[in-house]
Scaffold this motif. Sequence first.
Motif: not given
Length: 323
Positions: A81-87, A111-116, A258-261, A263-268
């Motif tokens: 439920r946190s903002p999907a910003d990678g932080y 777990p399979l839908k709400d997380f990247a 889920a929904g984290t941008p 470019d942020v996912m690429k860094v992570l």
Amino acid sequence: MTRRFLTAILALLAVGLVAAPAAAAFPERAVRIIVPFPPGGSNDVITRLLAQRLSEIWKQPVVVENRAGAGGNVGAEGVARSPADGYTLLLAAPGPLAINPSLFQRMNFDPLKDFAPVALAASVPIVLAVNPQVRATSVAELIALAKAEPGKLHFGSSGAGSTNHLAGELFKTLAGINIVHVPYRGAAPAMNDLVAGHIPFMFDNMPAVRPQVAGGRIRALAVAGASRSSLYPDLPTMAEAGVAGFEASAWFGLVAPAGTPADVMKVLVETTAAVLKEPGIGARFAELGAEPGTVSGEAFGQFLKAESEKWSGIVRAAGLTPQ
């Protein structure tokens, strides 16, 4: 002249010929990694090692926050439920990521839908250990004790639905014994009670078991995986000890909302995967009895799906009903 200049700029912007300001590099501030269990367990130890190295690379604080409850569901839901910003990230064991949907009638996240998926951080052997006062120096002797007093032998775990719990249930089913599960709010409290003699045995992860065995505070009987551990080459597997078909192992995975941008996912994904390949991290994990993960991104997503199917089968085989 000024009006003509402004008109030209506006025209260029309209057709996209003037580039927008570049997005700031991630991360610009502190990153939180939520561990959905109390401090002191294997999940916590692995997370802190990874967080320290990520902080060094990113030159930003990477803060580990323990948020326990409901077999890991409390912390996991908070991240979902946190903002999907990678932080805000989650580093969890199989419970909230692969097992709990089979054990809980109601969950406020999928777990399979709400997380990247970011990366499989580590895999660790599970060890069957007893308090030294228990009159069993082998798995066969522990089974004999359980059969002599049905329903009297208790085993602890880090919580309902944890791999350690299900390893105990699998032991109960395959060995044909009547043992009683005692769930704790995390592996560390359960281990404390094992050391103190309040529970006779438990299955726990190698990083938590090893220092207690070295100190003579508990006794290891077998490893639960398919092969022996290099740290305890003389310790048999559960199958070798006479419990045919027994195989269970633990792992820890890093995910973002889920929904984290992209470019942020690429860094992570890329940074975490690179850290897990570092010899220094591999050596630190090996000291604990863990192995760095080898899959990340979408490959880790496929791993999570396969694990969900595997553990749901174990839950059904153990005859557990959703609570």
